[in-house]
Design an enzyme around this catalytic site. Sequence first.
Site: not given
Length: 1000
Positions: A428, A454, A465, A478, A526, A582
Amino acid sequence: MAGARYSRQQYVLGGSSGDRLRAAAVLVSGLRGAGAQVAAALVLAGTGRVVLRDPRGAGSAGCAQQFLLQESDVGQNHVQASRRRLAELNPDVEVTVSTEELSEDFLDAFQVVVLTESPLEEQLRVGDICHAKGICFIVADAKGLAGQLFCDFGEHFVVDDPAEGDPLYATVQHISQGKPGIVTCARAEEGRGHRFSDGDLVTFSGLEGMTELNGCEPCPVRVLDTYRLAIGDTSAFSPYRCGGQVLQVRLNQKHSYQKSLRQALAMPNIPVRSSAELQRSRSLHAAFRALHAFREERGRLPQPRDPADAERVLELAQSLGVQLGPLDEDVVRAFASVSAGDLCPVASFIGALAAQEALKAITRKLLPLDQWFYFDALECLAMEGAAGLTQEDCEPRGSRYDGQIAVFGANFQEELGRQKFFVVGAGAIGCELLKNFAMMGLAAGPGGDITVTDMDTVADSNLHRQFLFRAADVSKPKAEVAAAAVRRMNPAVKVTAHQNQVGPDTEQLYGDDFFQQLDGVVSAVDTLEARAYLETRCIRSRTPLLDSGTEGARGEVLPMVPPLTKPLQSATASTDGTFPLCTLRYYPNAIEHTLQWARDEFEGLFQLPAESVNQFLEELPEEPAQREGLKVPERVWRSLQERPRDWGDCVRWARRHWQSHYHDAIAQLLHTFPPTHESSPGVPFWSGDRRCPHPLTFDPSNDAHVAYVEAAARLWAQTYKLPACSNRAATQDILCSTVLPPFVPQDGLRIPTTEGTDAVEEAADPGQPMELTQDLAQDLARWRQELGGGTGARVMEPIHFEKDDDAHMDFIMAASNLRAENYGIPPADWLTSKRIAGRIVPAIVTTTAAVAGLVCLEVYKLVWRCQVLSCYRNSTLFLSECLLLRVEPEQPPTYWYRGKEWSYWDRLEVRAVGADGQEMTVRELLDWLQREHGWTVSKLLRGTTMLYDAEDDAETQARQRAQKLSDGMERTGALRQLELQYLCKGDTEEECPPLLCILP
């Protein structure tokens, strides 16, 4: 607004945003930089109808700073060309063009009207109409290095949810009877307590005892400390026993915009955090008004760097702004001197903010601006080189970059073209950065280059976006798609696409030489791990790094500029959402626990067994004699034993799992620890963050029960390559005929009560392997043969969890909410389940576009090679409140070593070439340190390897001194320098300057 495209956005705008966006109609008038940014963001967000209008008319397209246009559009109608580009972004949105006048009847068709690049007279007239009719009205304008934003949402605007993110909650440990009642919250796994603030409204759910509070009217809390809250009078309520949650309640808010633009222009309300900000914003308010007056007087904007024009704007501002208080004359002059400029980063930032306000108006989510916002980056004019520019330097050249030349001059534009930048991440922020770089002309000249890398491919969820991608690009790399889009925007830009992860494994490609030849690195990754690694490489090469990130409506930009600023000091690890075993297995108390448990179930049922089977068969010897003594892992023989033949077998398998998890396991837990069990005399076992569960009884008419069976059976069938059945009635018939044996609890079964070794070992136990008998081997061979595969064939299909796969989320949500019902935990809806289970970071295009604009303003400073700390800015953005904080970065830390103060960036550099022209020996390096600095080194290390130790015997020291600095290392083309550690004789300081050896 279903589907993956909008999922990240819904976490910012709310689950109901889709319907409201689809029903909305928005007018965007003005299609230069800011208007194009507004329109693009609204289209990507899924606004039902976006109407474009440009007051300049429908002249021929010119690329300039309008990123919707391409070289192929030159000579065409620029409004129609923009419409085509916008329509390509999102097939869900109707994008049309209008040439109508802005009349009352025309404006009546819109929920939101946005004016950009609009004359003041038009703004006032349209503002009056919209205020009278209750139409949400926004003005956005970008001039040079400054921007202006105004909002009027009418006198009766209601915000349904004013805050970002989910409402707060905490697990209740105890509530006292008293006036006030004291709520004690259980400690969370992270060691933190509640996060409530004084005045927050809360209600309660799931309380056992003091049930009068369950579902009560929202009441305010008063914070006593990290774990305790005071509420109203509980003295008459029944005693609290155990369980329950305290939940934040967010009520809607009414906002009344009493002033129209005409009234707000004279008496502006400008929300700011300090008196200094208020004076600067009021000065900009007067400057923008004066600019309108100047244009009306002269028929043009002030000439770039013309002192006479700037003084005239100041005179007009002084005559208009007396009632606002004293003007900052330097701000007004600086603004006027570059107001004819047109900068993509400023337009990107202001357009993104305007689009976010439009989305608030439509969705009624987050607090709208009340009413003015001003932004400037006039600190750019203080840079050496920029301060001395003349009219001649900034006059138009007939170039697509004339708007930028008007601010920074022609020579600067040439320098922009020569830049070498590394963009890490094409998501983005990366897309918005590359778009801006194309408009700025970064790397568009001789010697320039942008390397973008990327390792991901385009996904559906990126399309709302990530501006450079289209539906046809899904599954493509990308970086390659983004690079191709940049070339279409500006063919002169040199951009090289890689599909690599930047990390230790790629240092052969991205080594010291690569980083040192760069003018800057831009981080658009990111993960905190990737950001920390990039910072380390940039520190080592002393390369400027611009780090950026977003989460929902929040964004941040941090420049690291050697040697001016302190290092970023990114976190070395991110939180991964793990919880104690647990807690997950026996004592969940929050929906996060049940969702993580469901994720673990998914992997344990549908991924690991299939991988084990395939691996075992791949490694199974063909010759029977070689199989003697082989052990079959428990997962493999169980998968063979449970192998279904048809859909009915899958349904019956899923039904057994339902019974095991939601009835039998809970009944066994309660058999071991009954509801009345005490940890010690008088201390209930089931109290605090331990919620007492109850078993569920399967009901084939219960949608939630059948939904789990269908989801589990569907995935189980997929792992065995069987077709699934979508007929619920047929599935229910199978369930009604399925009879399971009654549950018989076991006595003496050990269940851990706290996180520890027992729980870990139990979780890690893969089961006992079996002997590979002849019958079992034949069964496995037959299974493989039935699927038509020989040796190496994949018998089963492992399913890896994918958050954007609805079938996967069907199982996760069903499994989690049933377990939540076991423990009395409020269930989660689809969006919440997906966000938590998928560890999704909320994202929206407006934040990424705004952050990218701020990054590019810092790029300008790097291109100037600015060495003035006060010119740089750390930026923190809160679009939920339309708030921007920009502060000067901190100076780097210093320390004392050997009587001298050293900066963090100081280092000892030596060209490690010996007298023979080859790599230095240890002796030669020690001699250099003695000769240049007078230091006698007692220890020299390369990482953990001791190169020299003065305490060793003479023979060992002689051998150490004779070795080359890199002896024992594998020398590759990427190894250009060594960083060594040392200790000098008599050292008492803990820190010393790094020693960097440049190898031949």
